[in-house]
Write an enzyme that holds these catalytic residues in place. Sequence first.
Site, PDB file in Angstrom:
ATOM      1  N   SER A   1      10.644  58.336  54.506  1.00  0.00           N
ATOM      2  CA  SER A   1      10.856  57.257  55.865  1.00  0.00           C
ATOM      3  C   SER A   1       9.411  57.094  56.338  1.00  0.00           C
ATOM      4  O   SER A   1       8.615  56.505  55.870  1.00  0.00           O
ATOM      5  CB  SER A   1      11.677  58.291  56.578  1.00  0.00           C
ATOM      6  OG  SER A   1      12.127  57.570  57.825  1.00  0.00           O
TER       7      SER A   1
ATOM      8  N   ASP B   1       9.298  50.650  59.824  1.00  0.00           N
ATOM      9  CA  ASP B   1       8.899  51.680  59.037  1.00  0.00           C
ATOM     10  C   ASP B   1       8.749  51.615  57.459  1.00  0.00           C
ATOM     11  O   ASP B   1       9.561  50.626  57.159  1.00  0.00           O
ATOM     12  CB  ASP B   1       9.286  53.190  59.564  1.00  0.00           C
ATOM     13  CG  ASP B   1      10.674  53.126  59.213  1.00  0.00           C
ATOM     14  OD1 ASP B   1      11.580  51.930  58.759  1.00  0.00           O
ATOM     15  OD2 ASP B   1      11.264  54.244  59.256  1.00  0.00           O
TER      16      ASP B   1
ATOM     17  N   ASP C   1      10.410  52.427  55.008  1.00  0.00           N
ATOM     18  CA  ASP C   1      11.761  52.181  54.159  1.00  0.00           C
ATOM     19  C   ASP C   1      12.774  51.066  55.257  1.00  0.00           C
ATOM     20  O   ASP C   1      13.917  51.112  54.869  1.00  0.00           O
ATOM     21  CB  ASP C   1      12.459  53.444  53.842  1.00  0.00           C
ATOM     22  CG  ASP C   1      12.864  54.380  55.294  1.00  0.00           C
ATOM     23  OD1 ASP C   1      12.194  54.317  56.319  1.00  0.00           O
ATOM     24  OD2 ASP C   1      13.811  55.345  55.195  1.00  0.00           O
TER      25      ASP C   1
ATOM     26  N   ASP D   1      14.213  51.430  57.964  1.00  0.00           N
ATOM     27  CA  ASP D   1      15.803  51.639  58.634  1.00  0.00           C
ATOM     28  C   ASP D   1      15.562  51.630  60.210  1.00  0.00           C
ATOM     29  O   ASP D   1      16.130  51.785  60.982  1.00  0.00           O
ATOM     30  CB  ASP D   1      16.279  52.802  58.069  1.00  0.00           C
ATOM     31  CG  ASP D   1      15.345  53.994  58.160  1.00  0.00           C
ATOM     32  OD1 ASP D   1      14.217  54.189  58.607  1.00  0.00           O
ATOM     33  OD2 ASP D   1      16.067  55.031  57.725  1.00  0.00           O
TER      34      ASP D   1
END
Length: 561
Positions: free
Chosen positions: A143, A300, A302, A304
């Site tokens: 993340s 960010d 990833d 999400d």
Amino acid sequence: MQYMEEYRRWCDTQLEDPALTAELAEVKNKEDEIKERFAVALKFGTAGLRGILGVGTNRMNIYVVRQATQGLANWVKTQGGNQTVAISYDSRINSDVFAHEAACVLAANGIKVRIYDALMPVPALSFATRYYQCNAGIMITASHNPAKYNGYKAYGPDGCQMTDDAAAVVYAEIQKTDVLTGAKTMEFEDGVAQGLIQYVGEDCKKALYEAIEARSVRPGVCKTAGLKLVYSPLNGSGLVPVMQVLKDIGIDDVTIVPEQKDPDGNFPTCPYPNPEIFEALRLGLELAQTTGADLMLATDPDADRVGIAIKCKDGSYELVSGNEVGVLLLDYICAGRIENGTMPKNPVAVKSIVSTPLAEAVAKHYGVELRNVLTGFKWIGDQIAQLEAAGQVDRFIFGFEESYGYLAGPYVRDKDAIIGAMLICEMAAYYRSIGSSIKERLEEIYAEYGRYLNKVDSYEFPGLSGMDKMASIMEKLRTQPPVEFAGIPVAKVTDYQNSEATGLPASNVLTYTLENGATVVIRPSGTEPKIKTYFTTLGKDLAEAEAQKDALAQACKVYLA
């Protein structure tokens, strides 16, 4: 000492990754360093694995990834169904390597794999898991953690992060699997040749974009708005999907932050690639000033989470918090769907318990049922699943967390920065079309419902003793509960470990409701060695709300420092 024995065993093994062999040599005769890498193993939970890259059982490397995947494979084999697992990965160091290693282990176990042919974000993984009716999904990412981390998120067949029960079974299987020798594996090319490993098809990618664009509240509004954007994928996986959707809805004046455009797991411009913090957005803000953009967006690694900065009347830019964007989007979706006659009967929105109560006032205004769930987007996904099981999935209109995660549809079961970016841009375009702005609408909301302020502080507890220290602090808060914060008496304590009292699954969270209506929430992070404190204050203006927050934060230090 068992960790020294394990260290020597790794030294006696011919490792496939020369970087790991070099690190073993580097820590020779450094007992503390060896202990830190080998005394414990990364624990597999509902968020999967997350750790620093490197050698050892307490690090992210190909052996730990193989071991985790063997544990997952053992669970999948008991599940029937398609015996298929979807895999995606972001731009982090070794994300592609770990994704391919996972595919090789699954294939060696006779489990079919659908893997993306290039990096794609969390929502794409969740979507592919559902699209191909997989038993599970794997997303290789840490993340928004610093560059030295990577991780392994595991998803269930519904595209939601794995349940506690399933994660417990997988963890038990992992513990039975020797980290160096226990996982079956095969060559990736052999898996492809045997038809066990296939790439995610263009049909699946197209279906994701169509599902996102179908959640538009006011289709077409962006085509004539002349919106000017600056966008940063923060060297992550958001570039391709976000730009595709923005193009599809008619936004073509987008300047991408050049230093943060290409995938790069070193994140050279922002050591902490988190759109919640100013430093990650600094280059984008500078570019917005130069280009005169109406809006600056950042996703960010990833993709999400999405953070934004909005242009003010004086030409400056203001960061908008995750709570504020969540409330703005809830307000925009409700008003727009009522206006267009697309609001479902008995609509439902969902937020986490640490997100702003301002959302409750907005939901009530529009006649929307707002459900509060534990922190972690899987609990929002669980609410969607419950509606789906009852044949009422269309009732779900929006879910959000204060940590910049948003979802406006049941097509995936995790937070989605792609739809977040789309709806934020659409919202900006709509307000511009009526002579207003996101900033003006936010001020109207505060004028109508009160000047809420929501802030989060973090206390870090690194090292092997960190988790023990965190547990000790939480235990003390329970056995010797505070009776006041900053001189304001505690009116009510809600301990989320007590599921009978809360009606929610047990969770290590304490909420203190004070006599003046302010709240203090204390919870350990599920993915990082830190305790987070969440403050909600309500003042006659921002200055009063901020002064209250500062006093409460100072009072918390006594318990957490």
